[in-house]
Motif scaffolding. Structure first.
Motif, short mmCIF file in Angstrom:
data_model
loop_
_atom_site.label_atom_id
_atom_site.label_comp_id
_atom_site.label_asym_id
_atom_site.label_seq_id
_atom_site.Cartn_x
_atom_site.Cartn_y
_atom_site.Cartn_z
N LYS A 119 0.82 -1.21 0.00
CA LYS A 119 0.00 0.00 0.00
C LYS A 119 0.85 1.27 0.00
CE LYS A 119 -3.94 0.29 2.07
NZ LYS A 119 -5.03 0.29 3.07
N PRO A 120 1.93 1.39 0.80
CA PRO A 120 2.75 2.60 0.70
C PRO A 120 3.42 2.77 -0.66
CG PRO A 120 3.16 1.46 2.78
CD PRO A 120 2.33 0.54 1.93
N GLY A 121 3.81 1.67 -1.29
CA GLY A 121 4.55 1.79 -2.54
C GLY A 121 3.70 1.81 -3.79
N LEU A 122 2.57 1.07 -3.80
CA LEU A 122 1.77 0.93 -5.02
C LEU A 122 0.29 1.19 -4.79
CD1 LEU A 122 3.38 -2.41 -6.31
CD2 LEU A 122 3.82 -0.12 -7.22
N GLY A 123 -0.11 1.54 -3.58
CA GLY A 123 -1.53 1.63 -3.25
C GLY A 123 -2.31 2.63 -4.08
N ASP A 124 -1.67 3.72 -4.54
CA ASP A 124 -2.39 4.75 -5.30
C ASP A 124 -2.45 4.45 -6.80
OD1 ASP A 124 -2.90 6.22 -3.02
OD2 ASP A 124 -1.04 7.39 -3.17
N GLN A 125 -1.82 3.38 -7.23
CA GLN A 125 -1.85 3.02 -8.66
C GLN A 125 -3.19 2.39 -9.01
OE1 GLN A 125 0.53 3.68 -10.90
NE2 GLN A 125 1.96 4.55 -9.38
N LEU A 126 -3.73 2.75 -10.19
CA LEU A 126 -4.94 2.09 -10.68
C LEU A 126 -4.62 0.64 -11.01
CD1 LEU A 126 -6.40 4.86 -13.03
CD2 LEU A 126 -7.10 4.29 -10.68
N ILE A 127 -5.47 -0.25 -10.53
CA ILE A 127 -5.16 -1.68 -10.65
C ILE A 127 -5.13 -2.13 -12.10
CG2 ILE A 127 -7.57 -2.43 -10.43
CD1 ILE A 127 -6.50 -4.81 -8.77
N ASN A 128 -5.96 -1.52 -12.97
CA ASN A 128 -5.95 -1.93 -14.38
C ASN A 128 -4.87 -1.22 -15.18
OD1 ASN A 128 -7.11 0.57 -14.20
ND2 ASN A 128 -8.80 0.15 -15.61
N LYS A 129 -4.07 -0.36 -14.52
CA LYS A 129 -2.96 0.32 -15.19
C LYS A 129 -1.61 -0.23 -14.77
CE LYS A 129 -5.65 3.23 -17.33
NZ LYS A 129 -5.82 3.16 -18.81
N LEU A 130 -1.60 -1.26 -13.91
CA LEU A 130 -0.33 -1.85 -13.48
C LEU A 130 0.35 -2.52 -14.67
CD1 LEU A 130 -1.35 -3.49 -10.09
CD2 LEU A 130 -0.12 -1.33 -10.42
N SER A 131 1.65 -2.35 -14.73
CA SER A 131 2.42 -2.93 -15.83
C SER A 131 3.65 -3.63 -15.27
CB SER A 131 2.83 -1.85 -16.83
OG SER A 131 3.70 -0.90 -16.21
N ALA A 132 4.23 -4.50 -16.08
CA ALA A 132 5.43 -5.22 -15.65
C ALA A 132 6.60 -4.27 -15.38
CB ALA A 132 5.81 -6.27 -16.69
N PRO A 133 6.87 -3.25 -16.23
CA PRO A 133 7.97 -2.33 -15.92
C PRO A 133 7.78 -1.58 -14.60
CG PRO A 133 7.36 -2.13 -18.22
CD PRO A 133 6.32 -2.99 -17.57
N LEU A 134 6.52 -1.16 -14.31
CA LEU A 134 6.25 -0.45 -13.06
C LEU A 134 6.54 -1.34 -11.85
CD1 LEU A 134 5.00 1.94 -11.47
CD2 LEU A 134 2.77 0.83 -11.77
N LEU A 135 6.06 -2.57 -11.89
CA LEU A 135 6.27 -3.47 -10.75
C LEU A 135 7.74 -3.89 -10.65
CD1 LEU A 135 3.09 -5.72 -10.98
CD2 LEU A 135 3.44 -3.60 -9.72
N GLN A 136 8.43 -4.01 -11.78
CA GLN A 136 9.85 -4.37 -11.75
C GLN A 136 10.66 -3.25 -11.09
OE1 GLN A 136 11.34 -7.44 -13.11
NE2 GLN A 136 12.83 -6.62 -11.66
N ARG A 137 10.34 -2.00 -11.43
CA ARG A 137 11.06 -0.89 -10.79
C ARG A 137 10.80 -0.86 -9.28
NH1 ARG A 137 9.57 1.81 -15.66
NH2 ARG A 137 7.66 2.57 -14.67
N TYR A 138 9.57 -1.19 -8.88
CA TYR A 138 9.25 -1.20 -7.45
C TYR A 138 10.05 -2.30 -6.73
CZ TYR A 138 6.63 -1.96 -3.15
OH TYR A 138 6.28 -2.14 -1.84
N ALA A 139 10.12 -3.49 -7.32
CA ALA A 139 10.89 -4.59 -6.71
C ALA A 139 12.37 -4.25 -6.64
CB ALA A 139 10.67 -5.88 -7.50
N ASN A 140 12.91 -3.63 -7.69
CA ASN A 140 14.32 -3.23 -7.68
C ASN A 140 14.58 -2.19 -6.59
OD1 ASN A 140 14.68 -4.93 -9.83
ND2 ASN A 140 14.63 -3.32 -11.37
N GLN A 141 13.62 -1.29 -6.35
CA GLN A 141 13.79 -0.28 -5.33
C GLN A 141 13.81 -0.90 -3.93
OE1 GLN A 141 14.42 3.03 -5.91
NE2 GLN A 141 14.84 3.04 -3.69
#
Length: 475
Positions: free
Chosen positions: A103-125
């Protein structure tokens, strides 16, 4: 004249902010047909997104009727899906990961707009911030599980969390106790109040929660069986008893004599009355699993034993059973694993001495008991070794090489098949060199005669068949 649009084709038009908007009536996840809008920087982009929306609708895939944020969906998923259907400990872990990381890192993202590059950057962070690889793997697993549920509910059309790439998770190396160390621990723990609990850990390889969750009704003295039906776990600030980890964990084990005597002694000397749990604190409350672990490790330090994790006792039991020759299937059932590969790959260990012993047994089986004292001479492949330097041995060696080539030519020509090694073995067992050569020659003559008889028989059969077919009238 402008072309009239077909029903359901949708429309695109410019907006006052300079973007383009597309709209069409499609089926939504609420079960109703609603006018859904898409946007683009250009008319072509808006038309493309509108075409994708209509194509999805034509395939029977509903569209979300409102923009849903990931944080809102995770709250729904925890309350309506995880909590009613998973064990309390599982829910506690999921709730912690959602609250502290997702929720702190991705909670404000629209669920149908999530993409692999966005989630990959979050995991790398997360990795860059110093979080362990194992923790980031847990975050990915929980996010992927939630998005898989959203995919089933048709809130999203795909699960991009599955596409995240993470470093390989290397499990920590477990060094279980040897038989000597395990025996020493049981000796020094014999006078301890919880000796019966330690004995159950060591003999059966039980989980910590399974031992602390045992009840007196689980001890069947009539059938001499131990019934494992529940476990004790800490969930938040509470100690709760709940179902076992898997269906295979629910098992019945033979009640060994030393265990029965230890439990009887515990009941007479230490047990608190009017409690269904066997092992409790002196006040009759359940034993905290962390306190149980600290008691075990303190006992090891006090008596100079190598300190290991309490769960490593489970590995110790599995490894000792393997060393005693117990089949892996029996060990799997004792430990309560769902898959035998878990028993063999994760819980049964070996050391250098065990590997050396296994290879030495293989050496003895293949090369004989004297393989360590004799060096095999270099010889021609496929021919026997002749040890010795006398003239008879050298003469025999030459004769064998010559006859070996003759045998090879006969076999390759389709003649009577005889094993060369067996022939040489029969020769070498004779008393003298001359007798060996004579026996060799006799066997070769027998082989030649059988081969010639076979050739003649085949030729006669073919000739008779040919004559018979020639005399048979054609119909």
């Amino acid at each position: 004249m402008a072309r009239r649009r077909s029903n359901g084709e949708g429309t695109t038009y410019p907006r006052k902010d300079g973007r383009w908007e597309g709209a069409a009536y499609v089926l939504t996840t609420s079960g109703e047909r609603k006018r859904v809008r898409v946007y683009g920087k250009t008319q072509a982009e808006a038309r493309q997104r509108l075409a994708e929306l209509i194509a999805q609708n034509d395939q029977g895939i509903p569209t979300a009727d409102k923009a849903l944020k990931l944080g809102d969906y995770l709250d729904y998923w925890l309350t309506e899906v995880v909590k009613p259907n998973r064990r309390p400990a599982t829910y506690a872990q999921c709730e912690t990961i959602v609250r502290l990381y997702l929720k702190p890192g991705l909670g404000d993202q629209l669920i149908n707009k999530l993409s692999a590059p966005l989630l990959q950057r979050y995991a790398n962070q997360l990795l860059a911030d110093g979080h362990s690889v194992s923790k980031v793997h847990v975050v990915k697993k929980i996010l992927s599980t939630a998005l898989t549920r959203a995919e089933r509910e048709e809130v999203v059309t795909r699960n991009p969390a599955r596409l995240i790439e993470l470093p390989t998770l290397e499990p920590g190396e477990v060094e279980p106790w040897s038989i000597t160390e395990a025996s020493q621990f049981l000796t020094v723990a014999r006078s301890h109040r919880l000796y019966g609990a330690f004995l159950l850990l060591m003999l059966y390889g039980l989980r910590r929660g399974e031992v602390l969750g045992l009840r007196w009704q689980d001890i069947d003295t009539e059938k001499n069986e131990l019934h494992l039906r529940q476990q004790l776990q800490r969930v938040g600030q509470q100690l709760l008893t709940g179902p076992l980890k898997t269906r295979a964990s629910k098992r019945d084990l033979p009640l060994l004599g030393p265990v029965l005597r230890a439990l009887h002694d515990y009941r007479e000397r230490h047990a608190v009355r009017k409690t269904e749990l066997i092992f409790t604190s002196t006040q009759g409350t359940p034993i905290d699993p962390d306190n149980f672990r600290r008691t075990f490790q303190t006992l090891c330090k006090q008596h100079g034993l190598r300190v290991i994790k309490m769960h490593a006792l489970r590995h110790t039991a599995a490894t000792i059973l393997k060393d005693l020759g117990v089949p892996a299937r029996d060990t799997q059932l004792i430990l309560g694993h769902s898959r035998i590969t878990t028993t063999q790959e994760l819980y049964q260990h070996t050391d250098t001495n065990a590997r050396r012993s296994a290879l030495e047994r293989l050496e003895g089986a293949l090369l004989g008991p004297d393989s360590k004292t004799k060096t095999a001479p270099s010889v021609r492949s496929g021919l026997p070794v002749v040890v010795g330097d006398d003239s008879g041995s050298r003469q025999l060696s030459r004769q064998m090489l010559k006859m070996g080539d003759t045998i090879t030519s006969i076999i390759s020509g389709g003649a009577y098949r005889i094993r060369t090694d067996d022939l040489f073995h029969a020769i070498c067992c004779q008393e003298t060199v001359q007798e060996r050569v004579t026996e060799m020659d006799r066997k070769l003559k027998v082989g030649r005669r059988r081969w010639l008889l076979g050739v003649v028989a085949v030729n006669l059969a073919v000739k008779e068949r040919f004559e018979s077919d020639k005399n048979t009238p054609y119909i």
